[in-house]
Design a protein around this motif. Structure first.
Motif, short mmCIF file in Angstrom:
data_model
loop_
_atom_site.label_atom_id
_atom_site.label_comp_id
_atom_site.label_asym_id
_atom_site.label_seq_id
_atom_site.Cartn_x
_atom_site.Cartn_y
_atom_site.Cartn_z
N UNK A 366 0.87 -1.18 0.00
CA UNK A 366 0.00 0.00 0.00
C UNK A 366 0.90 1.22 0.00
N UNK A 367 0.91 1.94 -1.12
CA UNK A 367 1.78 3.11 -1.26
C UNK A 367 0.92 4.29 -1.68
N UNK A 368 0.76 5.26 -0.78
CA UNK A 368 -0.07 6.43 -1.03
C UNK A 368 0.78 7.69 -1.00
N UNK A 369 0.42 8.65 -1.78
CA UNK A 369 1.17 9.89 -1.89
C UNK A 369 1.36 10.56 -0.53
N UNK A 370 2.62 10.83 -0.19
CA UNK A 370 2.92 11.53 1.04
C UNK A 370 2.88 10.68 2.30
N UNK A 371 2.61 9.37 2.16
CA UNK A 371 2.50 8.49 3.33
C UNK A 371 3.54 7.38 3.26
N UNK A 372 3.87 6.85 4.41
CA UNK A 372 4.83 5.76 4.48
C UNK A 372 4.25 4.50 3.84
N UNK A 373 5.03 3.75 3.05
CA UNK A 373 4.52 2.50 2.47
C UNK A 373 4.29 1.45 3.55
N UNK A 374 3.30 0.61 3.34
CA UNK A 374 2.98 -0.49 4.25
C UNK A 374 2.98 -1.78 3.44
N UNK A 375 3.65 -2.80 3.94
CA UNK A 375 3.73 -4.08 3.26
C UNK A 375 2.91 -5.14 4.00
N UNK A 376 2.45 -6.13 3.25
CA UNK A 376 1.79 -7.31 3.81
C UNK A 376 2.40 -8.53 3.12
N UNK A 377 3.20 -9.27 3.87
CA UNK A 377 3.91 -10.43 3.34
C UNK A 377 3.15 -11.68 3.76
N UNK A 378 2.36 -12.25 2.85
CA UNK A 378 1.57 -13.45 3.12
C UNK A 378 2.37 -14.67 2.70
N UNK A 379 2.54 -15.64 3.62
CA UNK A 379 3.31 -16.85 3.32
C UNK A 379 2.47 -18.07 3.70
N UNK A 380 2.07 -18.86 2.69
CA UNK A 380 1.19 -20.00 2.92
C UNK A 380 1.10 -20.81 1.61
N UNK A 381 0.96 -22.16 1.70
CA UNK A 381 0.96 -23.00 2.89
C UNK A 381 2.30 -23.72 3.06
N UNK A 382 2.52 -24.25 4.26
CA UNK A 382 3.70 -25.06 4.52
C UNK A 382 3.47 -26.49 4.02
N UNK A 383 2.51 -27.20 4.63
CA UNK A 383 2.30 -28.61 4.27
C UNK A 383 0.84 -28.94 3.95
N UNK A 384 -0.05 -27.96 4.01
CA UNK A 384 -1.45 -28.24 3.69
C UNK A 384 -1.69 -28.05 2.20
N UNK A 385 -2.95 -28.19 1.76
CA UNK A 385 -3.27 -27.98 0.35
C UNK A 385 -3.07 -26.53 -0.05
#
Length: 443
Positions: A366-385
């Motif tokens: 999420x990168x908005x003009x004049x604001x600090x960027x925010x990240x969302x790092x989604x990591x899935x799955x390990x051993x499930x479907x």
């Protein structure tokens, strides 16, 4: 004669019972789960174990570079009421040093099956360079148990992923929820919870990772109870008790499982998305919530207080993804906007959400003009479907980061003070790199 014969038989049986009990008591207990290396601080670390019966447990440890000096933890008696679990504290360690450890059960040393090591975090002051470190992360870990699984193709597999994680030599691992996958036979009793944790941790591939890499965790619905569970779940107090008993985080809230820890110049905020959650389908009350007011106030105040270079926010479901599907935070827009507003008002820098749940991996920005960027790092799955969101048009997804196979993540923090860098990597189950992104923080 018959009466005397009966008395003799009774005496013989009593003698045999006493003899068997004496033999059982003479034998030392065995490990049924663990050891698992829990939290690490500058001055202490924790080792988690579970035995098969009541026993006396002690941790023996020594510095790897100075093995002549041996230290011991306080003795803990494992009890049936708490599943014969012990959390052993190494309280005589020094910052930046690494240790080898052994376990003593009823005075006898347990033969180690794997390398057993832990570390104390490194100390640095305001004028010094922070230490470099890395941590592994992932979510959705399913271990098959045929008699209680849905018929058909097994849902879990490729457990060797844990060997691949260990090969990257992370300082710690962060489990992002759906770590055990409770079944219908599990979530209605303490016995069921104990069974699921023990079964999940019983696969041999987890042993080496648990024995030498520090572990932290949050939960999601499949660690909490039924699918998509919320605060109305009748066994939520038991679920909380079991989570706190089985994981080695350094702290927990009195109500709920949220808490925080630091590693180097990073702070981790471990959030609870179940204990205070309004039911997904409940539109009759407002405002609908995931964190609840008390946890929200704690979280925002913690962000305001934090002096860490990086603020990692771990929560079970996706935060930034704008699609109102499944259990994304977009389905609770009031609270999501409330959190984003607080981050903007505080002008908090270098916020990275760490999320799971979705059975695919992606990086959102999420990168908005004049604001600090925010990240969302989604990591899935390990051993499930795994699941491919082919119909989702996610405008915040960073191009080239979608992964629809089993995988794990690695985050590396490095660089001199004022020049810190963040490297995000995704690997397949065999440890082959799929993609990497380098992030430069805002100074």
């Amino acid at each position: 004669m018959k009466k005397r014969f009966l008395i003799n038989r009774i005496n013989i049986w009593l003698f045999l019972i006493i003899l068997i009990n004496l033999q059982l008591n003479a034998e030392s207990a065995n490990l049924v789960s663990g050891p698992i290396v829990g939290y690490s601080t500058l001055k202490e670390a924790m080792i988690w174990i579970q035995t098969d019966r009541k026993s006396s447990a002690i941790l023996e440890y020594s510095e790897i570079l100075n093995p002549q000096r041996t230290f011991y933890s306080e003795e803990i008696q494992t009890k049936s009421q708490t599943g014969f679990i012990a959390k052993l504290i190494a309280a005589k360690i020094e910052p930046g040093k690494k240790y080898r450890y052994d376990l003593l059960l009823d005075g006898k040393k347990v033969k180690a099956k794997h390398t057993q090591t832990f570390q104390a975090q490194s100390f640095f002051t305001a004028g010094q360079n922070p230490p470099s470190f890395s941590f592994a992360l992932g979510s959705c870990a399913y271990v098959n148990e045929t008699e209680f699984d849905v018929p058909g193709k097994p849902y879990g597999g490729e457990y060797f992923i844990y060997n691949s994680i260990l090969s990257k030599k992370p300082d710690f691992m962060l489990w992002l929820g759906d770590n055990i996958y409770l079944r219908e036979t599990d979530w209605d009793s303490r016995t069921g919870f104990f069974h699921r944790y023990k079964h999940q941790r019983g696969i041999p591939e987890l042993g080496p990772l648990f024995a030498s890499v520090h572990q932290y965790a949050i939960w999601d619905d499949h660690d909490f109870g039924p699918n998509d569970g919320d605060f109305s779940f009748w066994m939520k107090d038991t679920a909380e008790e079991m989570f706190k008993l089985h994981w080695g985080n350094s702290n927990y809230a009195k109500e709920g499982i949220y808490g925080s820890f630091t590693w180097g110049d990073a702070q981790f905020f471990l959030l609870d998305n179940r204990s205070f959650r309004t039911a997904n389908s409940n539109q009759s009350i407002g405002p609908r919530q995931i964190l609840g007011e008390k946890q929200f106030q704690w979280f925002v105040n913690s962000l305001a207080f934090s002096k860490a270079t990086f603020k990692f926010v771990a929560i079970g479901g996706q935060f930034l993804n704008p699609n109102s599907v499944f259990e994304n935070y977009a389905t609770y827009p009031e609270e999501k906007n409330k959190i984003l507003s607080a981050i903007r008002i505080l002008k908090t820098k270098n916020v990275i959400f760490l999320t799971g749940d979705r059975h695919h991996t992606e990086l959102n920005l999420l990168k908005e003009e004049g604001l600090e960027p925010i990240y969302d790092f989604t990591v899935s799955p390990l051993t499930s479907g795994y699941y491919s969101p082919v119909t989702e048009k996610n405008s915040l997804r960073v191009e080239g980061t979608l992964v629809d196979q089993r995988n794990f993540g690695l985050v590396t923090v490095s660089g001199k003070k004022g020049e810190r860098k963040l490297l995000l990597q995704i690997f397949d189950t065999s440890g082959k790199e799929i993609w990497k992104k380098e992030l430069t923080p805002t100074p």
